[in-house]
Motif scaffolding. Structure first.
Motif, PDB file in Angstrom:
ATOM      1  N   ILE A   1      14.351   2.415  -9.422  1.00 17.38           N
ATOM      2  CA  ILE A   1      12.824   2.684  -9.983  1.00 17.38           C
ATOM      3  C   ILE A   1      11.930   2.167  -9.201  1.00 17.38           C
ATOM      4  CG2 ILE A   1      11.415   2.106 -12.016  1.00 17.38           C
ATOM      5  CD1 ILE A   1      13.849   2.266 -13.764  1.00 17.38           C
ATOM      6  N   ASP A   2      10.865   3.085  -8.824  1.00 15.65           N
ATOM      7  CA  ASP A   2      10.026   2.317  -7.901  1.00 15.65           C
ATOM      8  C   ASP A   2       8.873   1.421  -8.552  1.00 15.65           C
ATOM      9  OD1 ASP A   2      11.065   3.743  -5.574  1.00 15.65           O
ATOM     10  OD2 ASP A   2       9.402   5.574  -6.131  1.00 15.65           O
ATOM     11  N   GLY A   3       8.339   0.468  -7.806  1.00 12.19           N
ATOM     12  CA  GLY A   3       7.384  -0.405  -8.424  1.00 12.19           C
ATOM     13  C   GLY A   3       6.306   0.145  -9.072  1.00 12.19           C
ATOM     14  N   PRO A   4       5.500   1.146  -8.590  1.00 11.54           N
ATOM     15  CA  PRO A   4       4.526   1.649  -9.341  1.00 11.54           C
ATOM     16  C   PRO A   4       4.893   2.534 -10.648  1.00 11.54           C
ATOM     17  CG  PRO A   4       4.230   2.171  -7.097  1.00 11.54           C
ATOM     18  CD  PRO A   4       5.744   1.561  -7.296  1.00 11.54           C
ATOM     19  N   VAL A   5       6.048   3.135 -10.617  1.00 10.09           N
ATOM     20  CA  VAL A   5       6.507   3.887 -11.900  1.00 10.09           C
ATOM     21  C   VAL A   5       6.667   2.686 -12.898  1.00 10.09           C
ATOM     22  CG1 VAL A   5       8.455   5.326 -12.821  1.00 10.09           C
ATOM     23  CG2 VAL A   5       7.741   5.486 -10.368  1.00 10.09           C
ATOM     24  N   TRP A   6       7.245   1.736 -12.726  1.00 10.01           N
ATOM     25  CA  TRP A   6       7.676   0.531 -13.709  1.00 10.01           C
ATOM     26  C   TRP A   6       6.103   0.176 -14.264  1.00 10.01           C
ATOM     27  CZ3 TRP A   6       9.325  -2.522 -17.173  1.00 10.01           C
ATOM     28  CH2 TRP A   6       9.146  -3.683 -17.453  1.00 10.01           C
ATOM     29  N   GLN A   7       5.261  -0.201 -13.169  1.00  9.68           N
ATOM     30  CA  GLN A   7       3.894  -0.906 -13.686  1.00  9.68           C
ATOM     31  C   GLN A   7       3.387   0.196 -14.371  1.00  9.68           C
ATOM     32  OE1 GLN A   7       1.486  -1.761 -10.236  1.00  9.68           O
ATOM     33  NE2 GLN A   7       0.075  -2.680 -11.359  1.00  9.68           N
TER      34      GLN A   7
ATOM     35  N   ASP B   1       0.887  -1.115   0.036  1.00  6.76           N
ATOM     36  CA  ASP B   1       0.225  -0.248  -0.021  1.00  6.76           C
ATOM     37  C   ASP B   1       0.708   1.269  -0.065  1.00  6.76           C
ATOM     38  OD1 ASP B   1      -2.237  -1.518  -0.066  1.00  6.76           O
ATOM     39  OD2 ASP B   1      -2.441  -1.384   2.086  1.00  6.76           O
ATOM     40  N   SER B   2       1.935   1.081   0.678  1.00  3.87           N
ATOM     41  CA  SER B   2       2.941   2.368   0.611  1.00  3.87           C
ATOM     42  C   SER B   2       3.425   2.915  -0.758  1.00  3.87           C
ATOM     43  CB  SER B   2       4.043   2.286   1.720  1.00  3.87           C
ATOM     44  OG  SER B   2       4.861   1.210   1.414  1.00  3.87           O
ATOM     45  N   GLU B   3       3.600   1.788  -1.549  1.00  6.02           N
ATOM     46  CA  GLU B   3       4.183   2.075  -2.823  1.00  6.02           C
ATOM     47  C   GLU B   3       2.861   2.521  -3.886  1.00  6.02           C
ATOM     48  OE1 GLU B   3       5.848  -1.736  -3.305  1.00  6.02           O
ATOM     49  OE2 GLU B   3       7.689  -1.082  -3.653  1.00  6.02           O
ATOM     50  N   GLU B   4       1.626   1.962  -3.384  1.00  6.43           N
ATOM     51  CA  GLU B   4       0.673   2.243  -4.425  1.00  6.43           C
ATOM     52  C   GLU B   4       0.056   3.572  -4.235  1.00  6.43           C
ATOM     53  OE1 GLU B   4      -1.175  -2.168  -4.184  1.00  6.43           O
ATOM     54  OE2 GLU B   4      -2.255  -0.649  -2.879  1.00  6.43           O
ATOM     55  N   VAL B   5       0.289   4.286  -2.962  1.00  4.91           N
ATOM     56  CA  VAL B   5       0.102   5.632  -2.859  1.00  4.91           C
ATOM     57  C   VAL B   5       0.489   6.598  -3.975  1.00  4.91           C
ATOM     58  CG1 VAL B   5       0.137   7.555  -1.367  1.00  4.91           C
ATOM     59  CG2 VAL B   5      -0.114   5.347  -0.269  1.00  4.91           C
ATOM     60  N   ALA B   6       1.725   6.273  -4.631  1.00  4.27           N
ATOM     61  CA  ALA B   6       2.288   7.159  -5.670  1.00  4.27           C
ATOM     62  C   ALA B   6       1.675   7.276  -6.754  1.00  4.27           C
ATOM     63  CB  ALA B   6       3.823   6.769  -5.689  1.00  4.27           C
ATOM     64  N   ILE B   7       0.703   6.347  -6.894  1.00  4.85           N
ATOM     65  CA  ILE B   7      -0.130   6.458  -8.102  1.00  4.85           C
ATOM     66  C   ILE B   7      -1.566   6.472  -7.858  1.00  4.85           C
ATOM     67  CG2 ILE B   7       1.851   5.313  -9.730  1.00  4.85           C
ATOM     68  CD1 ILE B   7       0.235   2.704  -9.407  1.00  4.85           C
ATOM     69  N   ASN B   8      -2.046   6.785  -6.850  1.00  6.96           N
ATOM     70  CA  ASN B   8      -3.299   6.816  -6.502  1.00  6.96           C
ATOM     71  C   ASN B   8      -4.307   7.934  -7.232  1.00  6.96           C
ATOM     72  OD1 ASN B   8      -2.779   9.134  -5.173  1.00  6.96           O
ATOM     73  ND2 ASN B   8      -2.984   8.724  -3.106  1.00  6.96           N
TER      74      ASN B   8
ATOM     75  N   ASP C   1      11.852  -6.428 -15.000  1.00  2.38           N
ATOM     76  CA  ASP C   1      10.965  -6.229 -13.610  1.00  2.38           C
ATOM     77  C   ASP C   1      11.781  -6.441 -12.313  1.00  2.38           C
ATOM     78  OD1 ASP C   1       8.289  -6.097 -12.234  1.00  2.38           O
ATOM     79  OD2 ASP C   1       9.134  -7.980 -11.296  1.00  2.38           O
ATOM     80  N   ARG C   2      12.955  -7.231 -12.468  1.00  2.94           N
ATOM     81  CA  ARG C   2      13.743  -7.447 -11.370  1.00  2.94           C
ATOM     82  C   ARG C   2      14.816  -6.486 -11.195  1.00  2.94           C
ATOM     83  NH1 ARG C   2      15.318 -13.656 -12.188  1.00  2.94           N
ATOM     84  NH2 ARG C   2      15.267 -13.211 -14.367  1.00  2.94           N
ATOM     85  N   ILE C   3      15.271  -5.962 -12.447  1.00  3.10           N
ATOM     86  CA  ILE C   3      16.354  -4.913 -12.524  1.00  3.10           C
ATOM     87  C   ILE C   3      15.962  -3.558 -12.105  1.00  3.10           C
ATOM     88  CG2 ILE C   3      17.760  -3.447 -13.950  1.00  3.10           C
ATOM     89  CD1 ILE C   3      18.511  -5.977 -15.437  1.00  3.10           C
ATOM     90  N   ALA C   4      14.604  -3.197 -12.303  1.00  5.31           N
ATOM     91  CA  ALA C   4      13.798  -1.837 -11.834  1.00  5.31           C
ATOM     92  C   ALA C   4      14.150  -1.397 -10.617  1.00  5.31           C
ATOM     93  CB  ALA C   4      12.284  -1.938 -12.324  1.00  5.31           C
TER      94      ALA C   4
END
Length: 368
Positions: free
Chosen positions: A301-307, A237-244, A293-296
């Motif tokens: 590179i934050d997970g939400p940015v890559w997604q 959830d803390s990572e998802e806030v960046a793209i809410n 996905d593993r290198i990001a």
């Protein structure tokens, strides 16, 4: 030697029975701690706070017997407000009066006042007691027991509904990533559960999942040959806030994943820095996307940015951009910002990765 079952603290189970509201003898007397437990379970129904229940519990400690008779005036306790407040760790007298008034209003206790409103008892032939009578609890025991069962069942139903909504949210995240619906669900799950809101969210999430199933059923064989199915990671959830702030509907990029101009062997010939970390052979686009996905996260590179980049420009192009950043990590100071910029370009009019591959090839020629 045979040992009986024990609790986690070593006491025999028989020594600590669970309080119940069942009558303990033919006279219909009720266990005082059992009725307190029932009233605690259904406290929300009667709008009782934990402090009011604490006052009732303190009153019960002044009753020597564990059993309460339903006969009026049979369970009178007569502590002064000062004594009762001391047993409640110094509760102010004004606060104590308010909680006692709430218990009287509820009908859990009744007042038996003396002429001077003092609480006391006289022993002997003409015994008399003035104070607070707990016998109404015994008369209300059956009603409180039924209400407690309803309250416990309601809490269990809410917990099941909450777990169902959480599972549906994860299914949506797996298929389309973070969006307005999943973010609203996350915020609702952090609040005190409300059956109406959770039911509405469950309906909306099921409708969204049904669209995923419909899209899979409508895809023909030729589309399946070209489509690269990639299950996106579920981030915290803390990572998802960046793209809410994303819109509820997923970003549609029908041609992004199936761009025939992207040649896998060309990418592998140009981008080779990743092989220092993952030397296993890359045989398909799925393998390359998995590597990116593993290198990001390794290159900040934050997970939400890559997604989000994968959703907008397609995971093939996003993977190539990540590998390009890795190749130029010495000169790109903000990899996450670079990928976000490329994602913005993808929204505006598409991303052409041919110049990126050409730049890597020129760099390798110069170095050699």
């Amino acid at each position: 030697m045979k040992h009986g079952p024990q609790t986690q603290f070593g006491r025999p189970v028989e020594a600590c029975p669970t309080p119940t509201l069942a009558a303990t003898d033919d006279s219909g007397m009720i266990d005082k701690w059992g009725v307190l437990r029932a009233l605690t379970d259904c406290a929300d129904i009667h709008d009782l706070s934990h402090r009011t229940l604490g006052v009732l519990k303190a009153l019960m400690t002044f009753l020597p017997s564990r059993l309460i008779s339903p006969e009026a005036g049979s369970a009178i306790v007569f502590p002064s407000n000062r004594t009762l407040g001391d047993r409640l760790n110094g509760m102010p007298e004004s606060t104590l009066r308010r909680h006692l008034a709430r218990l009287v209003e509820l009908g859990a206790i009744t007042r038996h006042d003396s002429p001077n409103r003092k609480r006391y008892a006289r022993r002997g032939r003409f015994a008399v007691s003035f104070g607070l009578d707990l016998s109404p609890l015994a008369r209300l025991a059956t009603i409180l027991d039924g209400q407690a069962q309803i309250a416990r069942q309601r809490r269990e139903d809410l917990q099941s509904l909450r777990a169902t909504v959480s599972a549906l949210r994860h299914t949506v995240l797996e298929n389309e990533g973070q969006g307005a619906l999943t973010e609203a669900t996350r915020q609702e799950l952090r609040r005190k559960p409300c059956e109406a809101r959770l039911t509405d969210l469950a309906t909306r999430l099921k409708a969204r999942i049904a669209t995923f199933d419909a899209n899979e059923m409508s895809a023909n064989d030729s589309q399946n040959e070209r489509h690269i199915q990639y299950v996106k990671k579920i981030y915290s959830d803390s990572e998802e806030v960046a793209i809410n702030q994303q819109t509820e509907a997923p970003v549609e990029t029908p041609g992004a994943e199936n761009n025939t101009e992207i040649k896998l062997h060309t990418v592998l010939q140009s981008c080779q820095a990743f092989q220092e970390f993952y030397p296993e052979p890359v045989r398909s686009w799925n393998d390359l996307i998995s590597v990116a996905d593993r290198i990001a996260p390794m290159i900040a590179i934050d997970g939400p940015v890559w997604q989000q980049a994968g959703q907008v420009m397609g995971y093939r192009k996003a993977a190539v951009v990540v590998l390009y950043i890795l190749e130029n990590l010495a000169t790109i100071q903000n990899p996450g910002g670079y990928l976000r910029r490329m994602t913005q370009n993808g929204r505006a009019g598409g991303v052409d990765i041919a110049p990126l591959l050409a730049a890597i090839q020129r760099k390798s020629i110069i170095v050699s």
